[in-house]
Write an enzyme that holds these catalytic residues in place. Structure first.
Site, PDB file in Angstrom:
ATOM      1  N   LYS A  73     -18.354 -44.847 -13.122  1.00  0.00           N
ATOM      2  CA  LYS A  73     -19.510 -44.050 -13.528  1.00  0.00           C
ATOM      3  C   LYS A  73     -19.752 -44.322 -15.005  1.00  0.00           C
ATOM      4  O   LYS A  73     -18.823 -44.721 -15.730  1.00  0.00           O
ATOM      5  CB  LYS A  73     -19.194 -42.559 -13.317  1.00  0.00           C
ATOM      6  N   GLY A  75     -32.589 -25.635   1.292  1.00  0.00           N
ATOM      7  CA  GLY A  75     -33.125 -26.666   0.410  1.00  0.00           C
ATOM      8  C   GLY A  75     -33.879 -27.720   1.198  1.00  0.00           C
ATOM      9  O   GLY A  75     -33.312 -28.371   2.083  1.00  0.00           O
ATOM     10  N   GLY A 135     -35.713 -30.371  -0.157  1.00  0.00           N
ATOM     11  CA  GLY A 135     -36.107 -31.452  -1.062  1.00  0.00           C
ATOM     12  C   GLY A 135     -36.004 -32.790  -0.355  1.00  0.00           C
ATOM     13  O   GLY A 135     -36.231 -32.898   0.861  1.00  0.00           O
ATOM     14  N   ASN A 136     -35.624 -33.824  -1.099  1.00  0.00           N
ATOM     15  CA  ASN A 136     -35.569 -35.175  -0.526  1.00  0.00           C
ATOM     16  C   ASN A 136     -34.655 -35.249   0.689  1.00  0.00           C
ATOM     17  O   ASN A 136     -35.036 -35.759   1.741  1.00  0.00           O
ATOM     18  CB  ASN A 136     -35.071 -36.162  -1.587  1.00  0.00           C
ATOM     19  N   VAL A 137     -33.434 -34.740   0.551  1.00  0.00           N
ATOM     20  CA  VAL A 137     -32.470 -34.829   1.660  1.00  0.00           C
ATOM     21  C   VAL A 137     -32.815 -33.807   2.743  1.00  0.00           C
ATOM     22  O   VAL A 137     -32.875 -34.140   3.929  1.00  0.00           O
ATOM     23  CB  VAL A 137     -31.025 -34.605   1.146  1.00  0.00           C
TER      24      VAL A 137
HETATM   25  P1  NAD Z   1     -34.047 -32.237  -4.446  1.00  0.00           P
HETATM   26  O1  NAD Z   1     -34.125 -31.747  -5.849  1.00  0.00           O
HETATM   27  O2  NAD Z   1     -35.107 -33.156  -3.932  1.00  0.00           O
HETATM   28  O3  NAD Z   1     -33.964 -30.991  -3.423  1.00  0.00           O
HETATM   29  C1  NAD Z   1     -33.288 -29.815  -3.674  1.00  0.00           C
HETATM   30  C2  NAD Z   1     -34.138 -28.685  -3.080  1.00  0.00           C
HETATM   31  O4  NAD Z   1     -33.393 -27.469  -3.123  1.00  0.00           O
HETATM   32  C3  NAD Z   1     -35.440 -28.436  -3.827  1.00  0.00           C
HETATM   33  O5  NAD Z   1     -36.518 -28.436  -2.910  1.00  0.00           O
HETATM   34  C4  NAD Z   1     -35.234 -27.059  -4.462  1.00  0.00           C
HETATM   35  O6  NAD Z   1     -36.445 -26.322  -4.575  1.00  0.00           O
HETATM   36  C5  NAD Z   1     -34.282 -26.437  -3.474  1.00  0.00           C
HETATM   37  N1  NAD Z   1     -33.498 -25.310  -3.981  1.00  0.00           N
HETATM   38  C6  NAD Z   1     -32.950 -25.135  -5.202  1.00  0.00           C
HETATM   39  N2  NAD Z   1     -32.300 -23.965  -5.271  1.00  0.00           N
HETATM   40  C7  NAD Z   1     -32.419 -23.379  -4.050  1.00  0.00           C
HETATM   41  C8  NAD Z   1     -31.957 -22.166  -3.489  1.00  0.00           C
HETATM   42  N3  NAD Z   1     -31.230 -21.305  -4.186  1.00  0.00           N
HETATM   43  N4  NAD Z   1     -32.273 -21.891  -2.206  1.00  0.00           N
HETATM   44  C9  NAD Z   1     -32.997 -22.753  -1.468  1.00  0.00           C
HETATM   45  N5  NAD Z   1     -33.472 -23.924  -1.955  1.00  0.00           N
HETATM   46  C10 NAD Z   1     -33.181 -24.230  -3.229  1.00  0.00           C
HETATM   47  O7  NAD Z   1     -32.606 -32.925  -4.332  1.00  0.00           O
HETATM   48  P2  NAD Z   1     -32.075 -33.899  -3.168  1.00  0.00           P
HETATM   49  O8  NAD Z   1     -32.180 -35.297  -3.627  1.00  0.00           O
HETATM   50  O9  NAD Z   1     -32.661 -33.507  -1.867  1.00  0.00           O
HETATM   51  O10 NAD Z   1     -30.526 -33.531  -3.190  1.00  0.00           O
HETATM   52  C11 NAD Z   1     -30.042 -32.328  -2.609  1.00  0.00           C
HETATM   53  C12 NAD Z   1     -28.536 -32.254  -2.783  1.00  0.00           C
HETATM   54  O11 NAD Z   1     -27.931 -33.374  -2.153  1.00  0.00           O
HETATM   55  C13 NAD Z   1     -28.049 -32.278  -4.228  1.00  0.00           C
HETATM   56  O12 NAD Z   1     -26.890 -31.492  -4.318  1.00  0.00           O
HETATM   57  C14 NAD Z   1     -27.709 -33.746  -4.448  1.00  0.00           C
HETATM   58  O13 NAD Z   1     -26.740 -33.897  -5.479  1.00  0.00           O
HETATM   59  C15 NAD Z   1     -27.130 -34.090  -3.090  1.00  0.00           C
HETATM   60  N6  NAD Z   1     -27.172 -35.517  -2.753  1.00  0.00           N
HETATM   61  C16 NAD Z   1     -28.366 -36.169  -2.685  1.00  0.00           C
HETATM   62  C17 NAD Z   1     -28.393 -37.510  -2.329  1.00  0.00           C
HETATM   63  C18 NAD Z   1     -29.708 -38.250  -2.209  1.00  0.00           C
HETATM   64  O14 NAD Z   1     -29.722 -39.327  -1.602  1.00  0.00           O
HETATM   65  N7  NAD Z   1     -30.807 -37.723  -2.715  1.00  0.00           N
HETATM   66  C19 NAD Z   1     -27.186 -38.204  -2.056  1.00  0.00           C
HETATM   67  C20 NAD Z   1     -25.973 -37.501  -2.107  1.00  0.00           C
HETATM   68  C21 NAD Z   1     -25.981 -36.166  -2.466  1.00  0.00           C
END
Ligand code: NAD
Length: 383
Positions: free
Chosen positions: A93, A193, A195-197
């Site tokens: 990292k 949540g 979001g993307n995932v």
């Molecule tokens: P993101 O920011 O696109 O989505 C997160 C979502 O959670 C947002 O829509 C936000 O509004 C929502 N949120 C925040 N607080 C909340 C709460 N208290 N209650 C309900 N919803 C809430 O992020 P992402 O890329 O989807 O990642 C989500 C998680 O997965 C993170 O912890 C990230 O570290 C982990 N992760 C992501 C990836 C990836 O490929 N994007 C890979 C490994 C791990």
């Protein structure tokens, strides 16, 4: 009093001591370029399985020690994640000290790229918190040892659909373990949540016939998902206490903590969020409560698998195929937990450590050289 003496009085720890405390890393590189304001650390934790891969985080660290501890902690985490994912990658990292909103420049990231290049592939970088595809393009101008570059350059683009597909596999493995069924039809899954995932996960789960309950703090995201996938909506405050079979955290970390533990009604916790357990002891609590926990870094490794495929020459189909492996990885964790009578969070670490030990041992045998001994010796002398 000299600075060193006062620091000793304050309990100042030397760099090697810090490294020993946080994982006995192979190498830590201090990167400095005053002209462009670069102050960064690259930490290579372990390369037994392959080159160390992990993103570059840019953050307004208050002190150098804080930045150093963060890079040590994060790079060790990558060793475990890559190993448990079955990938031939080590853990690394990088962190750049500075404000990602105001201090990013082309010069800074190109200077950083030159440091990455000087490691000759021992460390491969990618984007992380505070950095984006744009900065990785600057890094790419100075080194090929970077992933997560735009699709136009042969990169893999957004990893989240692959992360979500891996989480789907992890949920399937967990449901099979807990409820002895291969089907998600009618299984009630609460997704925290969107979001993307979370969005992609909901899409996959809906296609499998799961019953969905969703929440997000962003009402636009909630509305979009509820309309498209016929999901029941609850408030963010209620999502971790709803009646359901599986709770899938896909928002922020530390969602399993002293406050939430008594509220869970789910029998399984499996989602994409990083660092779901506030502390390791919460994994023990889940075990005592009979809640099956699919360890986060095993369940969400699909994004890393996607990046790995980028190193081989990217193909979206191959990346999606690779994420199917998450099913077996999570199942292996459950087997180890039963075998050793331990929590699944500890079993995941054991899976990662056992693989490193086994493969490391294989590498102890000398494989010979492609040149004849005489010319090899001559070559060595001439170096
Ligand atoms: P993101 O920011 O696109 O989505 C997160 C979502 O959670 C947002 O829509 C936000 O509004 C929502 N949120 C925040 N607080 C909340 C709460 N208290 N209650 C309900 N919803 C809430 O992020 P992402 O890329 O989807 O990642 C989500 C998680 O997965 C993170 O912890 C990230 O570290 C982990 N992760 C992501 C990836 C990836 O490929 N994007 C890979 C490994 C791990």
């Amino acid at each position: 009093m000299s600075r060193t003496e006062s620091e000793i009085k304050k309990g100042f720890r030397g760099t090697f001591e810090l490294i020993a405390e946080h994982g006995d890393h192979e190498q830590v590189v201090f990167c400095q370029n005053k002209d462009v304001g670069l102050k960064a650390f690259i930490a290579i934790h372990n390369t037994t399985l392959g080159p160390a891969l992990g993103g570059t985080r840019m953050w307004n660290y208050k002190t150098e020690e804080e930045a150093l501890i963060d890079v040590l902690r994060l790079s060790k985490g990558m060793t475990y994640k890559a190993s448990a994912a079955g990938l031939n990658l080590g853990g690394g990292k990088a962190v750049i000290m500075g404000d990602p909103k105001t201090q990013k420049t082309e010069g800074m990231f190109r200077a950083f790229g030159r440091y990455v290049n000087s490691l000759n592939g021992r460390y491969i970088t990618a984007e992380d918190v505070g950095t984006t595809v744009k900065e990785m393009e600057y890094v790419f101008m100075e080194t090929s040892w970077v992933t997560g570059i735009p699709k136009a350059f042969g990169g893999s683009g957004d990893p989240s659909p692959y992360t979500a597909h891996g989480v789907l596999m992890a949920i399937k493995a967990s449901v099979k373990e807990k409820f002895q069924t291969d089907s998600l039809k009618g299984i009630r899954i609460a997704v925290q949540g969107l979001g993307n995932v979370g969005f992609h996960l909901v899409e996959y789960l809906a296609a499998e016939g799961a019953e969905l309950i969703v929440a997000d703090i962003d009402m636009n995201k909630v509305k979009n998902v509820a309309d498209r996938f016929n999901a029941k909506v609850v408030t963010p405050e209620l999502i971790d206490s709803v009646e359901c079979d599986v709770f899938a955290p896909c928002a922020l970390g530390a969602g399993v903590n002293d406050k939430t533990l008594p509220k869970f009604k789910a029998k399984v916790i499996c989602g994409g969020a990083n660092n779901q357990l506030a502390e390791a002891r919460h994994g023990e609590h889940l075990r005592e409560l009979g809640i099956l926990y699919a360890p986060d870094y095993v369940a969400n490794a699909g994004g890393l698998m996607n990046v790995f495929v980028e190193l081989e020459g990217y193909s979206p189909d191959r990346a999606l195929d690779k994420t199917v492996q998450v099913f077996d990885n999570v199942s292996k964790v459950f087997e180890i937990a039963k075998r050793d009578n331990i929590g699944t969070h500890t079993a995941a670490d054991r899976l990662a450590e056992e693989r490193i030990a086994t493969i490391g041992k294989l590498k102890q045998t000398h494989q010979g050289v492609s040149l004849r001994p005489f010319s090899t010796l001559k070559e060595m002398k001439n170096r």
